[in-house]
Motif scaffolding. Structure first.
Motif, short mmCIF file in Angstrom:
data_model
loop_
_atom_site.label_atom_id
_atom_site.label_comp_id
_atom_site.label_asym_id
_atom_site.label_seq_id
_atom_site.Cartn_x
_atom_site.Cartn_y
_atom_site.Cartn_z
N PRO B 46 21.63 -15.71 -5.11
CA PRO B 46 21.85 -15.51 -6.55
C PRO B 46 22.11 -16.80 -7.31
CG PRO B 46 23.84 -14.98 -5.34
CD PRO B 46 22.81 -15.33 -4.31
N VAL B 47 22.07 -17.95 -6.64
CA VAL B 47 22.58 -19.18 -7.27
C VAL B 47 21.51 -19.92 -8.08
CG1 VAL B 47 23.78 -21.36 -6.88
CG2 VAL B 47 24.37 -19.36 -5.50
N GLY B 48 20.60 -20.60 -7.42
CA GLY B 48 19.55 -21.35 -8.13
C GLY B 48 20.05 -22.68 -8.66
N TYR B 49 19.09 -23.48 -9.14
CA TYR B 49 19.43 -24.79 -9.74
C TYR B 49 19.89 -24.52 -11.17
CZ TYR B 49 16.74 -26.48 -5.75
OH TYR B 49 16.27 -26.72 -4.48
N ARG B 50 21.16 -24.78 -11.44
CA ARG B 50 21.73 -24.40 -12.73
C ARG B 50 22.32 -25.61 -13.44
NH1 ARG B 50 22.15 -18.58 -11.62
NH2 ARG B 50 23.02 -18.22 -13.69
N THR B 51 22.43 -25.50 -14.74
CA THR B 51 23.13 -26.52 -15.53
C THR B 51 24.46 -25.96 -16.00
OG1 THR B 51 22.03 -25.75 -17.52
CG2 THR B 51 20.98 -27.57 -16.35
N ARG B 52 25.41 -26.84 -16.25
CA ARG B 52 26.71 -26.37 -16.72
C ARG B 52 26.60 -26.02 -18.21
NH1 ARG B 52 27.58 -30.17 -12.80
NH2 ARG B 52 29.53 -30.14 -11.62
N PRO B 53 26.93 -24.78 -18.57
CA PRO B 53 26.96 -24.48 -20.00
C PRO B 53 28.19 -25.13 -20.65
CG PRO B 53 27.48 -22.51 -18.71
CD PRO B 53 27.29 -23.63 -17.74
N SER B 54 28.08 -25.44 -21.92
CA SER B 54 29.20 -26.07 -22.62
C SER B 54 30.09 -25.01 -23.26
CB SER B 54 28.65 -27.02 -23.69
OG SER B 54 29.71 -27.60 -24.40
N PHE B 55 31.39 -25.16 -23.08
CA PHE B 55 32.35 -24.23 -23.68
C PHE B 55 33.03 -24.92 -24.87
CE2 PHE B 55 31.83 -22.72 -19.42
CZ PHE B 55 32.02 -21.35 -19.47
N THR B 56 33.36 -24.13 -25.87
CA THR B 56 34.17 -24.69 -26.95
C THR B 56 35.61 -24.78 -26.46
OG1 THR B 56 34.75 -22.53 -27.84
CG2 THR B 56 32.71 -23.55 -28.69
N GLU B 57 36.42 -25.53 -27.19
CA GLU B 57 37.83 -25.64 -26.78
C GLU B 57 38.51 -24.28 -26.82
OE1 GLU B 57 40.11 -28.69 -28.61
OE2 GLU B 57 38.72 -30.27 -27.97
N ALA B 58 38.14 -23.47 -27.83
CA ALA B 58 38.75 -22.13 -27.94
C ALA B 58 38.36 -21.28 -26.73
CB ALA B 58 38.30 -21.47 -29.23
N GLU B 59 37.09 -21.37 -26.34
CA GLU B 59 36.65 -20.61 -25.16
C GLU B 59 37.40 -21.11 -23.91
OE1 GLU B 59 32.01 -19.45 -26.22
OE2 GLU B 59 32.45 -21.44 -25.40
N GLY B 60 37.54 -22.43 -23.83
CA GLY B 60 38.24 -23.01 -22.69
C GLY B 60 39.67 -22.49 -22.60
N ALA B 61 40.31 -22.36 -23.74
CA ALA B 61 41.70 -21.89 -23.75
C ALA B 61 41.78 -20.47 -23.21
CB ALA B 61 42.25 -21.96 -25.17
N ARG B 62 40.78 -19.65 -23.52
CA ARG B 62 40.81 -18.26 -23.04
C ARG B 62 40.48 -18.19 -21.55
NH1 ARG B 62 36.86 -15.54 -27.05
NH2 ARG B 62 37.39 -13.60 -26.01
N VAL B 63 39.52 -18.99 -21.16
CA VAL B 63 39.10 -19.01 -19.76
C VAL B 63 40.24 -19.48 -18.85
CG1 VAL B 63 37.66 -20.41 -18.21
CG2 VAL B 63 36.62 -19.24 -20.16
N ALA B 64 41.08 -20.38 -19.38
CA ALA B 64 42.16 -20.96 -18.57
C ALA B 64 43.14 -19.90 -18.08
CB ALA B 64 42.89 -22.01 -19.39
#
Lengths: 279, 594
Positions: B46-64
């Motif tokens: 299921p993996v594949g060659y992927r790139t890192r998507p960019s998160f906004t700071e607000a998204e980062g705060a929620r993901v944390a």
């Protein structure tokens, strides 16, 4: 000959196909009318769906009606009125008009006729029409374009239709096993020797057996899954053979104009391509 | 017990230095190398060659919030899981958790609600539960694990013998390893358990991310660790029967390693479906980053790898990574924070610390010296008939110890302190693995916040066991001290992992990823190649069905592919087969146990 009617599609043996002889025919002269029909077609698509990768056998896979009518098609092609030999013909293009999904339990009938020929670069082309009806209503219409080298071609290279712009949505590398042709033959009844064994394929000028065009089309449409709407028009071109065993890359995605989806099967070059558009 | 974690932002370098990998396909007359894009990906992974998507700071705060995720205290009624959700969850768990499926040493059997209820009954009979068993799970994963065995451990069979006695000590060790699961060196035995911990921590997050935050997992690991495993043997035999573990598999060392009960929760995390999809796609894109531009790139590497970038790992990053590590250790062992800080032994050895340069140099020198000793001492009777494959492989190990990065830490545990804290060493090692993975994830996700145009990332990390294993060979057979012995002279310390944190904008060469994904390339250390049918089975109607092996079709879907983070060349040309194709919708929407 006119119309020949059957109750069920006849079984046409390989020897009948092999023994069918052509006669001299001018590519400019239209064929005599050859038309056969069957009052009953009985679907049993489970094994076919498995071999082609369709998740469901009911409603019938969109390419399955061709298999239902295989006996009728062979009866038309081996008819004494049809002037060309059957062995060695090549499937070059396909058009399917799927009017609606067909339930596996429906009472179906079928009709097949041949139109042509037209002059082509390497021979003559003709169209094999297959129509499936349910309660008298047309539910599926396939037009199979076939190249016969028994007719003389004009050697003129025709411009290829311009490829529409599209974006990749799916991309998978398929490994085609050596017995792919035999597996498809077992569920479709298409036992053309070029698909079966290296030795039989070599008799017709192929170093290795090649995959059935119909299988390639069916497998591509199965992979496209929900991108193939229930009521659609499918067109496909078979440009190069797919040798067995072998690897091929399938890709599909939406057309840039939003009018449907395109698919391609590639080795070094495009071997099979086509479009699926809502009807 | 767990403290909130903030994903710190990493300041990008000046505009002129904002470069990415920008790999291209090799031209027809050009030789492919590790910097060229692979021509194709033929894989059921299921993996594949992927790139890192960019998160906004607000998204980062929620993901944390996932870095301090507590176990659920109960399940509520919810929609049954679809096949597609189970696939996504497996993709983030057993199939990719910190690339820990490297030795095909983990498998998962997923049980429906009836079997999950039966399992809950058995779990309650176990000693050493770290948290309560819950009722009403929609399904449950039973994780199976076996000892770490790879070509590297085959090589280890020949290491540390005397010239003549090797004729019988080598076969004896091979026998003990095969039939009694005895490891050549202790840290090799610990690798299995580090991975189990990594998997357990990932399994908790996977349940949240794959369900759009509607579900959570109650993961239990302690009753299946070390001494507890023996104490619970009778009940575990019943669990093994429930998941169909055969005597043959047991003989190979397969055992139940963890259990995850999954169900809907009353108060879900503040993560919407779209953010979960993006996070899932990001988790599948994270890879070990070994190259620090301008430091350890090879000469033939493209210019992007040749120059130092004016950027640094901010001080808050190791601080937050450490916080996440302590969170995980407390979560999995139940010890308080102060005890966690006392037990997790860390030494920083990068060039920014006083004497760091010399320390790094001495570590590198020591590891190379051990390698040379290994090569010299390999029994010739084994090496020569194998065309010196053993000695060549051992020498190749030197390349694996890339101790490059702006922050480098060595971490370990003291078995004596662990025992004094009332913990089983095996369980502590598992918790250590979970801590390491979670701390690394903080660095990796921080590196995905506001990625500037043209850049692949802003920070990355490489977690390595290689230097530690090599040091352990030195310890066991050549009298070397532990890597952490100098920093903790009064402790019987065992180092377990090395972290190298890097601030950079260019991802490692795509060839490194190809080793993990291309079935024809033998990635000796890590492996993202398995398809779901190879490691996950669903139990339905008393039968064990491999996930996504049906009617002649196997998985071609890349999980979270709807996010579209696939590697392309600069012109947008894709790697054939990389994007995959979603599993048939009719099958994906099925509810296996409805």
């Amino acid at each position: 000959m006119g119309l020949v009617e059957f109750d069920l599609p006849p079984a046409v043996s390989l020897s009948t196909l092999a023994l069918k002889r052509g006669r001299r025919w001018n590519v400019g002269d239209p064929f005599p009318r050859v038309e056969v029909s069957a009052r009953r077609l009985i679907p049993d698509a489970a094994a076919y769906a498995r071999v082609c990768g369709f998740p469901l056998a009911d409603p019938l896979p969109v390419t399955y009606p061709d298999v239902l009518a295989r006996g009728l098609q062979l009866a038309a092609l081996t008819s004494p009125d049809f002037p060309l030999p059957v062995l060695g013909i090549l499937h070059t293009e396909q058009r399917i008009e799927a009017v609606r999904p067909i339930a596996a339990t429906e009472a179906l009938a079928g009709r097949v006729w041949i139109e042509g020929p037209r002059v082509a670069r390497q021979g003559g082309e003709f169209d094999l029409h297959t129509v499936i009806t349910s309660a008298g209503q047309e539910v599926w219409h396939g037009t199979t374009t076939i190249l016969s080298r028994a007719l003389r071609g004009d050697g003129v290279k025709r411009p290829r239709p311009q490829e529409p712009a599209w974006q990749t949505g799916r991309s998978v590398v398929w490994s085609l096993p050596a017995d792919q042709g035999r597996r498809y033959a077992a569920v479709s009844g298409d036992t053309n020797p070029i698909h079966l064994w290296p030795v039989t394929a070599r008799l017709f000028g192929f170093k290795r057996p090649i995959a059935h065009g119909w299988w390639a089309l069916a497998r591509a449409l199965a992979e496209m899954d929900v991108d193939v709407p229930p009521n659609c028009v499918i067109t496909a071109r078979f440009a190069k053979p797919l040798p067995l065993p072998g690897k091929v890359t399938f890709a599909s995605g939406p057309l840039a104009n939003g009018a449907g989806h395109r698919f391609e099967l590639r080795r070094k070059d495009v071997a099979v391509s086509g479009e699926v558009r809502p009807r | 017990m767990q403290k909130p974690v903030v994903l710190p932002s990493v300041r990008p370098p000046p505009l002129a230095q904002r470069v990415g990998r920008n790999a291209r396909f090799a031209e027809a007359d050009q030789r492919r190398d590790r910097y060229s894009l692979p021509e194709e990906l033929a894989s059921t992974s299921p993996v594949g060659y992927r790139t890192r998507p960019s998160f906004t700071e607000a998204e980062g705060a929620r993901v944390a919030a996932l870095m301090s995720l507590e176990s659920p205290d109960g399940f509520v009624a919810g929609a049954p899981p679809t096949e597609g959700e189970l696939f996504d969850e497996a993709a983030l768990g057993v199939l990719s958790a910190r690339q820990s499926t490297n030795y095909r040493g983990h498998r998962q059997v997923t049980l429906g609600p009836a079997d999950a209820a039966a399992l809950a009954g058995l779990l309650r009979k176990l000693d050493g539960l770290e948290r309560p068993v819950l009722d009403g799970a929609a399904y449950a994963h039973v994780g199976l694990s076996r000892p770490y065995r790879t070509p590297f451990t085959f090589l280890l069979t020949f290491i540390g013998h005397r010239p003549f006695s090797s004729l019988w000590t080598v076969p004896k060790r091979a026998w003990d390893k095969r039939f009694h699961h005895v490891d050549d060196i202790p840290t090799i035995g610990f690798l299995q358990h580090l991975h189990v911990g990594i998997w357990a921590d990932a399994m908790e997050r996977a349940a949240v991310v794959a369900s759009g935050a509607r579900r959570q997992a109650n993961v239990l690991m302690r009753p299946f660790s070390g001494g507890m495993q023996q104490k619970n043997a009778a009940v575990l035999a019943e669990v093994e029967a429930l998941v169909g573990l055969t005597p043959e598999e047991r003989a190979l060392g397969w055992r139940v390693a963890l259990v995850g009960q999954v169900g809907a929760v009353g108060t879900p995390l503040d993560l919407d479906e779209a953010l979960c999809r993006k996070l899932g796609a990001a988790l599948l894109a994270l890879r070990s980053e070994r190259i620090q531009p301008g430091v350890n790139a090879e000469e033939k590497a493209p210019p992007a790898y040749q120059f130092r970038q004016e950027m640094d790992v901010p001080a808050e990053l190791p601080e937050m990574a450490g916080r996440a590590a302590y969170n995980a250790f407390c979560h999995w062992t139940g010890v308080d924070r102060d005890t966690a800080k006392r037990l997790l032994l860390m030494e920083r050895i990068d060039v920014l610390t006083p004497g760091g340069k010399e320390r790094l140099r001495s570590v590198r020198h020591e590891l190379e010296e051990i390698t040379d000793k290994i090569v010299r001492a390999l029994p010739l009777w084994a090496d020569l008939p194998m065309l010196q494959a053993l000695s060549k492989n051992a020498a190749r190990g030197k390349k694996a110890f890339a101790l490059a990065g702006q922050r480098i830490y060595v971490g370990g545990l003291s078995p004596r302190d662990v025992a004094a804290a009332g913990l089983d060493m095996v369980h502590a090692v598992r918790a250590f693995g979970a801590s390491a993975a979670r701390s690394a994830l903080v660095a990796e996700l921080a590196g995905c916040i506001e990625i500037p145009a043209g850049c692949d990332l802003l920070a990355g990390v490489c977690l390595m066991a290689g230097p530690v294993n090599q040091n352990d060979v030195g310890k066991q057979f050549h009298g070397y001290p532990d890597l952490l012995a100098g920093a903790f002279p009064s402790k019987d310390v065992t180092s377990l992992l090395v972290w190298t944190l890097k601030a950079k904008t260019v991802a490692d060469p795509i060839g490194n990823e190809e080793q993990l994904l291309n079935a024809k390339r033998k990635g000796a250390l890590v492996d993202l190649r398995p398809g779901p049918h190879e490691v996950v089975a669903l139990k339905r109607g008393g039968r064990f069905e491999p996930l996504r092996d049906r009617d002649g079709r196997q998985n071609a879907e890349r999980a979270f592919s709807d996010v579209g983070n696939f590697v392309t060349d600069a012109d947008g040309r894709e790697i054939a087969g990389n994007r995959g194709s979603p599993w048939p919708d009719a099958w994906r929407r099925e509810t296996p146990w409805a």
